[in-house]
Motif scaffolding. Structure first.
Motif, PDB file in Angstrom:
ATOM      1  N   PRO A   1      23.442   3.203 -19.654  1.00 11.07           N
ATOM      2  CA  PRO A   1      24.728   3.895 -19.505  1.00 11.07           C
ATOM      3  C   PRO A   1      25.563   3.837 -20.782  1.00 11.07           C
ATOM      4  CG  PRO A   1      24.283   2.512 -17.609  1.00 11.07           C
ATOM      5  CD  PRO A   1      23.238   2.192 -18.632  1.00 11.07           C
ATOM      6  N   ARG A   2      26.093   4.983 -21.168  1.00 12.22           N
ATOM      7  CA  ARG A   2      27.001   5.098 -22.313  1.00 12.22           C
ATOM      8  C   ARG A   2      28.095   6.097 -21.950  1.00 12.22           C
ATOM      9  NH1 ARG A   2      21.941   5.641 -24.365  1.00 12.22           N
ATOM     10  NH2 ARG A   2      21.142   3.829 -25.411  1.00 12.22           N
ATOM     11  N   PRO A   3      28.935   5.744 -20.979  1.00  9.67           N
ATOM     12  CA  PRO A   3      29.932   6.724 -20.539  1.00  9.67           C
ATOM     13  C   PRO A   3      30.898   7.087 -21.661  1.00  9.67           C
ATOM     14  CG  PRO A   3      30.409   4.568 -19.610  1.00  9.67           C
ATOM     15  CD  PRO A   3      29.092   4.459 -20.311  1.00  9.67           C
ATOM     16  N   PRO A   4      31.016   8.386 -21.985  1.00 14.51           N
ATOM     17  CA  PRO A   4      31.924   8.786 -23.055  1.00 14.51           C
ATOM     18  C   PRO A   4      33.388   8.711 -22.640  1.00 14.51           C
ATOM     19  CG  PRO A   4      30.884  10.704 -22.093  1.00 14.51           C
ATOM     20  CD  PRO A   4      30.281   9.509 -21.441  1.00 14.51           C
ATOM     21  N   VAL A   5      33.667   8.914 -21.352  1.00 10.09           N
ATOM     22  CA  VAL A   5      35.047   8.923 -20.867  1.00 10.09           C
ATOM     23  C   VAL A   5      35.107   8.277 -19.492  1.00 10.09           C
ATOM     24  CG1 VAL A   5      36.987  10.396 -20.182  1.00 10.09           C
ATOM     25  CG2 VAL A   5      35.531  11.089 -22.087  1.00 10.09           C
ATOM     26  N   GLY A   6      36.004   7.332 -19.308  1.00 13.86           N
ATOM     27  CA  GLY A   6      36.277   6.777 -17.982  1.00 13.86           C
ATOM     28  C   GLY A   6      35.181   5.893 -17.422  1.00 13.86           C
ATOM     29  N   ILE A   7      35.390   5.503 -16.179  1.00 13.75           N
ATOM     30  CA  ILE A   7      34.453   4.662 -15.455  1.00 13.75           C
ATOM     31  C   ILE A   7      33.509   5.570 -14.669  1.00 13.75           C
ATOM     32  CG2 ILE A   7      34.245   2.950 -13.614  1.00 13.75           C
ATOM     33  CD1 ILE A   7      37.021   1.925 -14.477  1.00 13.75           C
TER      34      ILE A   7
ATOM     35  N   ASP B   1       0.810  -1.210   0.000  1.00 18.30           N
ATOM     36  CA  ASP B   1       0.000   0.000   0.000  1.00 18.30           C
ATOM     37  C   ASP B   1       0.853   1.274   0.000  1.00 18.30           C
ATOM     38  OD1 ASP B   1       0.914  -0.424   2.581  1.00 18.30           O
ATOM     39  OD2 ASP B   1      -0.870   0.417   3.516  1.00 18.30           O
ATOM     40  N   GLN B   2       2.184   1.117  -0.097  1.00 14.53           N
ATOM     41  CA  GLN B   2       3.074   2.273  -0.201  1.00 14.53           C
ATOM     42  C   GLN B   2       3.673   2.331  -1.598  1.00 14.53           C
ATOM     43  OE1 GLN B   2       5.920   2.212   2.992  1.00 14.53           O
ATOM     44  NE2 GLN B   2       4.377   2.776   4.497  1.00 14.53           N
ATOM     45  N   LEU B   3       3.883   3.550  -2.096  1.00 13.01           N
ATOM     46  CA  LEU B   3       4.426   3.740  -3.438  1.00 13.01           C
ATOM     47  C   LEU B   3       5.851   4.257  -3.353  1.00 13.01           C
ATOM     48  CD1 LEU B   3       1.324   5.414  -5.105  1.00 13.01           C
ATOM     49  CD2 LEU B   3       2.003   3.010  -5.186  1.00 13.01           C
ATOM     50  N   TYR B   4       6.679   3.840  -4.298  1.00 11.54           N
ATOM     51  CA  TYR B   4       8.093   4.194  -4.320  1.00 11.54           C
ATOM     52  C   TYR B   4       8.447   4.793  -5.673  1.00 11.54           C
ATOM     53  CZ  TYR B   4       8.049   1.381  -0.154  1.00 11.54           C
ATOM     54  OH  TYR B   4       7.751   0.903   1.092  1.00 11.54           O
ATOM     55  N   THR B   5       9.550   5.536  -5.687  1.00  9.79           N
ATOM     56  CA  THR B   5      10.058   6.136  -6.916  1.00  9.79           C
ATOM     57  C   THR B   5      11.478   5.661  -7.129  1.00  9.79           C
ATOM     58  OG1 THR B   5       8.669   8.087  -6.668  1.00  9.79           O
ATOM     59  CG2 THR B   5      10.604   8.306  -8.084  1.00  9.79           C
ATOM     60  N   LEU B   6      11.793   5.281  -8.352  1.00 11.54           N
ATOM     61  CA  LEU B   6      13.124   4.821  -8.726  1.00 11.54           C
ATOM     62  C   LEU B   6      13.741   5.854  -9.657  1.00 11.54           C
ATOM     63  CD1 LEU B   6      15.147   2.353  -8.798  1.00 11.54           C
ATOM     64  CD2 LEU B   6      13.998   1.739 -10.923  1.00 11.54           C
ATOM     65  N   VAL B   7      14.937   6.297  -9.340  1.00 14.28           N
ATOM     66  CA  VAL B   7      15.667   7.253 -10.171  1.00 14.28           C
ATOM     67  C   VAL B   7      17.060   6.695 -10.396  1.00 14.28           C
ATOM     68  CG1 VAL B   7      16.557   9.610 -10.362  1.00 14.28           C
ATOM     69  CG2 VAL B   7      14.398   9.193  -9.163  1.00 14.28           C
ATOM     70  N   MET B   8      17.486   6.636 -11.643  1.00 13.97           N
ATOM     71  CA  MET B   8      18.847   6.194 -11.971  1.00 13.97           C
ATOM     72  C   MET B   8      19.604   7.389 -12.525  1.00 13.97           C
ATOM     73  SD  MET B   8      19.968   3.188 -14.566  1.00 13.97           S
ATOM     74  CE  MET B   8      21.631   3.043 -15.167  1.00 13.97           C
ATOM     75  N   THR B   9      20.707   7.744 -11.867  1.00 12.69           N
ATOM     76  CA  THR B   9      21.489   8.901 -12.296  1.00 12.69           C
ATOM     77  C   THR B   9      22.954   8.544 -12.465  1.00 12.69           C
ATOM     78  OG1 THR B   9      22.049   9.678 -10.078  1.00 12.69           O
ATOM     79  CG2 THR B   9      19.979  10.465 -11.018  1.00 12.69           C
ATOM     80  N   ASP B  10      23.655   9.397 -13.190  1.00 10.46           N
ATOM     81  CA  ASP B  10      25.110   9.315 -13.367  1.00 10.46           C
ATOM     82  C   ASP B  10      25.687  10.622 -12.849  1.00 10.46           C
ATOM     83  OD1 ASP B  10      27.750   9.346 -14.194  1.00 10.46           O
ATOM     84  OD2 ASP B  10      27.323   9.098 -16.322  1.00 10.46           O
ATOM     85  N   PRO B  11      26.329  10.605 -11.670  1.00  9.50           N
ATOM     86  CA  PRO B  11      26.894  11.836 -11.133  1.00  9.50           C
ATOM     87  C   PRO B  11      28.230  12.217 -11.766  1.00  9.50           C
ATOM     88  CG  PRO B  11      27.329  10.045  -9.641  1.00  9.50           C
ATOM     89  CD  PRO B  11      26.475   9.484 -10.749  1.00  9.50           C
ATOM     90  N   ASP B  12      28.728  11.396 -12.673  1.00  7.71           N
ATOM     91  CA  ASP B  12      30.066  11.608 -13.236  1.00  7.71           C
ATOM     92  C   ASP B  12      30.056  12.088 -14.681  1.00  7.71           C
ATOM     93  OD1 ASP B  12      31.163  10.685 -10.824  1.00  7.71           O
ATOM     94  OD2 ASP B  12      31.011   8.612 -11.496  1.00  7.71           O
ATOM     95  N   ALA B  13      28.923  12.540 -15.197  1.00  5.15           N
ATOM     96  CA  ALA B  13      28.842  12.959 -16.596  1.00  5.15           C
ATOM     97  C   ALA B  13      29.459  14.346 -16.791  1.00  5.15           C
ATOM     98  CB  ALA B  13      27.378  12.973 -17.050  1.00  5.15           C
ATOM     99  N   PRO B  14      30.145  14.585 -17.875  1.00  7.57           N
ATOM    100  CA  PRO B  14      30.511  13.639 -18.926  1.00  7.57           C
ATOM    101  C   PRO B  14      31.763  12.834 -18.593  1.00  7.57           C
ATOM    102  CG  PRO B  14      31.323  15.785 -19.537  1.00  7.57           C
ATOM    103  CD  PRO B  14      30.599  15.941 -18.218  1.00  7.57           C
ATOM    104  N   SER B  15      32.514  13.242 -17.570  1.00 16.54           N
ATOM    105  CA  SER B  15      33.739  12.539 -17.221  1.00 16.54           C
ATOM    106  C   SER B  15      33.911  12.563 -15.711  1.00 16.54           C
ATOM    107  CB  SER B  15      34.927  13.203 -17.925  1.00 16.54           C
ATOM    108  OG  SER B  15      35.933  13.598 -17.062  1.00 16.54           O
TER     109      SER B  15
END
Length: 121
Positions: free
Chosen positions: A109-115, A60-74
């Protein structure tokens, strides 16, 4: 005996991306047969399709999923930080994102540079 250190702290997710928090539900993430855990490495080639995500919690509870990349672009110069790769809201507890409302379609994910780090808070 050495104290264990949270992989979210080691990976600089806590402090750099998120404030310290206490989890209220657990979540499991799989890309194909690969179980993704905090701090593990994955190859971009297995991320073409959205991961399989299971979210615990009360139905009975709702959740939100967010996927982010904090390292863009490098990782060395993250000028575009918090590049959003996926948002799903209104996910009932005990289910998965297919039961929610996709606000932003999955962009693998399509990282242009690095991990890069990819965060599913």
């Amino acid at each position: 005996m050495a104290a264990s250190v949270d992989p979210l702290v080691v990976g600089r997710v806590i402090g750099d991306v998120l404030d310290m928090f206490v989890p209220t539900v657990t979540m499991s993430v799989y890309y194909g047969s690969k179980h993704v855990t905090n701090g593990c490495d994955i190859k971009p080639s297995i991320t073409i399709n959205p991961p399989k995500v299971a979210i615990d919690g009360l139905p009975d509870q709702l959740y939100t999923l967010v996927m982010t990349d904090p390292d863009a672009p490098s990782p060395s110069e993250p000028s575009m930080r918090e590049w959003v790769h996926w948002i799903v809201s209104d996910i009932p507890g005990g289910t998965n994102p297919t039961r929610g409302k996709e606000i932003l379609g999955y962009m693998g994910p399509r990282p242009p540079v690095g991990i890069h780090r990819y965060i599913l808070p």
